[in-house]
Design a protein around this motif. Sequence first.
Motif, PDB file in Angstrom:
ATOM      1  N   ILE A   2       1.066  -1.024   0.033  1.00 12.87           N
ATOM      2  CA  ILE A   2      -0.069  -0.125  -0.226  1.00 12.87           C
ATOM      3  C   ILE A   2       0.759   1.013   0.258  1.00 12.87           C
ATOM      4  N   ARG A   3       0.513   2.157  -0.587  1.00 11.68           N
ATOM      5  CA  ARG A   3       2.043   3.249  -1.095  1.00 11.68           C
ATOM      6  C   ARG A   3       1.067   4.523  -0.617  1.00 11.68           C
ATOM      7  N   LYS A   4       1.572   5.802   0.519  1.00 13.38           N
ATOM      8  CA  LYS A   4       1.027   6.293   1.159  1.00 13.38           C
ATOM      9  C   LYS A   4       0.381   6.807   0.557  1.00 13.38           C
ATOM     10  N   GLU A   5       0.000   7.515  -0.210  1.00 12.34           N
ATOM     11  CA  GLU A   5      -0.880   8.793  -1.219  1.00 12.34           C
ATOM     12  C   GLU A   5      -2.199   7.660  -1.249  1.00 12.34           C
ATOM     13  N   GLN A   6      -2.383   6.609  -1.274  1.00 10.94           N
ATOM     14  CA  GLN A   6      -3.650   5.753  -0.798  1.00 10.94           C
ATOM     15  C   GLN A   6      -4.320   5.532   0.259  1.00 10.94           C
ATOM     16  N   ILE A   7      -3.533   5.685   1.018  1.00 16.64           N
ATOM     17  CA  ILE A   7      -4.401   5.217   2.165  1.00 16.64           C
ATOM     18  C   ILE A   7      -4.374   6.917   3.904  1.00 16.64           C
ATOM     19  N   MET A   8      -3.831   7.539   2.830  1.00 10.88           N
ATOM     20  CA  MET A   8      -3.909   9.588   3.685  1.00 10.88           C
ATOM     21  C   MET A   8      -4.994   9.924   2.741  1.00 10.88           C
ATOM     22  N   THR A   9      -5.804  10.205   4.270  1.00  8.90           N
ATOM     23  CA  THR A   9      -7.233  10.764   3.533  1.00  8.90           C
ATOM     24  C   THR A   9      -7.360  12.440   4.230  1.00  8.90           C
ATOM     25  N   HIS A  10      -6.474  12.651   5.412  1.00  8.06           N
ATOM     26  CA  HIS A  10      -5.769  14.335   5.167  1.00  8.06           C
ATOM     27  C   HIS A  10      -5.055  15.226   4.338  1.00  8.06           C
ATOM     28  N   SER A  11      -6.269  16.006   4.022  1.00 13.28           N
ATOM     29  CA  SER A  11      -6.130  17.001   3.638  1.00 13.28           C
ATOM     30  C   SER A  11      -4.070  18.113   3.300  1.00 13.28           C
ATOM     31  N   SER A  12      -3.909  18.385   2.812  1.00 17.44           N
ATOM     32  CA  SER A  12      -2.658  18.732   2.770  1.00 17.44           C
ATOM     33  C   SER A  12      -2.879  20.227   3.117  1.00 17.44           C
ATOM     34  N   ASP A  13      -4.384  20.726   2.954  1.00 16.55           N
ATOM     35  CA  ASP A  13      -4.676  22.061   3.370  1.00 16.55           C
ATOM     36  C   ASP A  13      -4.845  21.692   5.047  1.00 16.55           C
ATOM     37  N   LEU A  15      -3.298  19.309   6.720  1.00 13.35           N
ATOM     38  CA  LEU A  15      -2.000  19.650   7.669  1.00 13.35           C
ATOM     39  C   LEU A  15      -0.873  20.840   7.670  1.00 13.35           C
ATOM     40  N   ALA A  16      -0.949  21.258   6.731  1.00 13.02           N
ATOM     41  CA  ALA A  16      -0.476  22.588   6.419  1.00 13.02           C
ATOM     42  C   ALA A  16      -0.731  23.254   7.817  1.00 13.02           C
ATOM     43  N   SER A  17      -2.144  23.692   7.960  1.00  6.16           N
ATOM     44  CA  SER A  17      -2.637  24.334   9.247  1.00  6.16           C
ATOM     45  C   SER A  17      -1.906  23.858  10.030  1.00  6.16           C
ATOM     46  N   HIS A  18      -1.247  22.722  10.478  1.00  9.02           N
ATOM     47  CA  HIS A  18      -1.393  23.039  12.267  1.00  9.02           C
ATOM     48  C   HIS A  18       0.319  22.104  11.855  1.00  9.02           C
ATOM     49  N   LYS A  19       0.697  22.672  11.791  1.00  6.27           N
ATOM     50  CA  LYS A  19       2.262  22.337  11.950  1.00  6.27           C
ATOM     51  C   LYS A  19       2.564  21.388  13.190  1.00  6.27           C
ATOM     52  N   ARG A  20       3.129  20.322  12.720  1.00  5.44           N
ATOM     53  CA  ARG A  20       3.536  19.422  13.843  1.00  5.44           C
ATOM     54  C   ARG A  20       4.697  18.366  13.313  1.00  5.44           C
ATOM     55  N   ALA A  21       5.117  17.800  13.731  1.00  6.26           N
ATOM     56  CA  ALA A  21       5.954  16.315  13.505  1.00  6.26           C
ATOM     57  C   ALA A  21       5.776  15.459  13.390  1.00  6.26           C
ATOM     58  N   LEU A  22       6.035  14.772  12.717  1.00  7.75           N
ATOM     59  CA  LEU A  22       4.874  13.542  12.104  1.00  7.75           C
ATOM     60  C   LEU A  22       4.969  12.020  13.181  1.00  7.75           C
ATOM     61  N   LEU A  23       3.937  12.098  13.332  1.00  2.00           N
ATOM     62  CA  LEU A  23       3.683  10.931  14.398  1.00  2.00           C
ATOM     63  C   LEU A  23       4.525   9.623  14.054  1.00  2.00           C
ATOM     64  N   LEU A  24       4.774   9.059  14.823  1.00  3.94           N
ATOM     65  CA  LEU A  24       6.404   8.064  14.241  1.00  3.94           C
ATOM     66  C   LEU A  24       5.590   7.231  15.116  1.00  3.94           C
ATOM     67  N   GLY A  25       5.814   5.977  14.659  1.00  2.93           N
ATOM     68  CA  GLY A  25       5.174   4.196  15.561  1.00  2.93           C
ATOM     69  C   GLY A  25       6.453   4.555  17.065  1.00  2.93           C
ATOM     70  N   PHE A  63      -7.346  16.865  17.000  1.00  4.98           N
ATOM     71  CA  PHE A  63      -5.987  17.551  15.574  1.00  4.98           C
ATOM     72  C   PHE A  63      -5.844  15.270  15.528  1.00  4.98           C
ATOM     73  N   GLU A  64      -5.933  14.832  14.177  1.00  3.65           N
ATOM     74  CA  GLU A  64      -6.384  13.868  14.249  1.00  3.65           C
ATOM     75  C   GLU A  64      -4.408  14.024  12.731  1.00  3.65           C
ATOM     76  N   GLN A  65      -3.873  13.095  13.124  1.00  6.04           N
ATOM     77  CA  GLN A  65      -2.737  12.735  12.322  1.00  6.04           C
ATOM     78  C   GLN A  65      -2.274  11.157  11.979  1.00  6.04           C
ATOM     79  N   PRO A  66      -2.258  10.422  10.980  1.00  6.58           N
ATOM     80  CA  PRO A  66      -1.053   9.387  10.495  1.00  6.58           C
ATOM     81  C   PRO A  66      -0.451   9.310  11.468  1.00  6.58           C
ATOM     82  N   VAL A  67       0.011   7.769  11.633  1.00  8.14           N
ATOM     83  CA  VAL A  67       1.007   7.172  12.685  1.00  8.14           C
ATOM     84  C   VAL A  67       1.489   6.747  11.633  1.00  8.14           C
ATOM     85  N   PHE A  68       3.401   6.916  11.735  1.00  8.62           N
ATOM     86  CA  PHE A  68       3.887   6.355  10.433  1.00  8.62           C
ATOM     87  C   PHE A  68       5.092   5.620  10.860  1.00  8.62           C
TER      88      PHE A  68
END
Length: 106
Positions: A2-13, A15-25, A63-68
């Motif tokens: 599965i590619r990242k762009e296929q399962i990411m449903t959050h828009s870049s807008d 994410l851009a409005s909430h500058k946060r570090a990536l949430l890593l596993g 605020f929700e963000q994917p876990v990478f």
Amino acid sequence: MIRKEQIMTHSSDTLASHKRALLLGNRVRRFIKDGGRLRYEAQQNPITGKRVWVVLGVHPDEFEQPVFTSTSGVPKHFRSADALIRYHRQMCPDEDELTVPIAHPH
């Protein structure tokens, strides 16, 4: 795969409005200890048509963000509800309830 762009449903807008570090596993336990929680989103893999559950971190401000994944950098997901439940029990051992959403085929 599965590619990242296929399962990411959050828009870049969003994410851009909430500058946060990536949430890593490898930081999920600390994230939860600091007041975050986990949510799972059921999605259909567009290539295989099979259901997967994407792991989302929900911050105290909702605020929700994917876990990478730490190793490959793709959004963390599970292909079975059993694996999802095992993961949740490891990350949130004090919780005694979990809702597992079901994606409906389109």
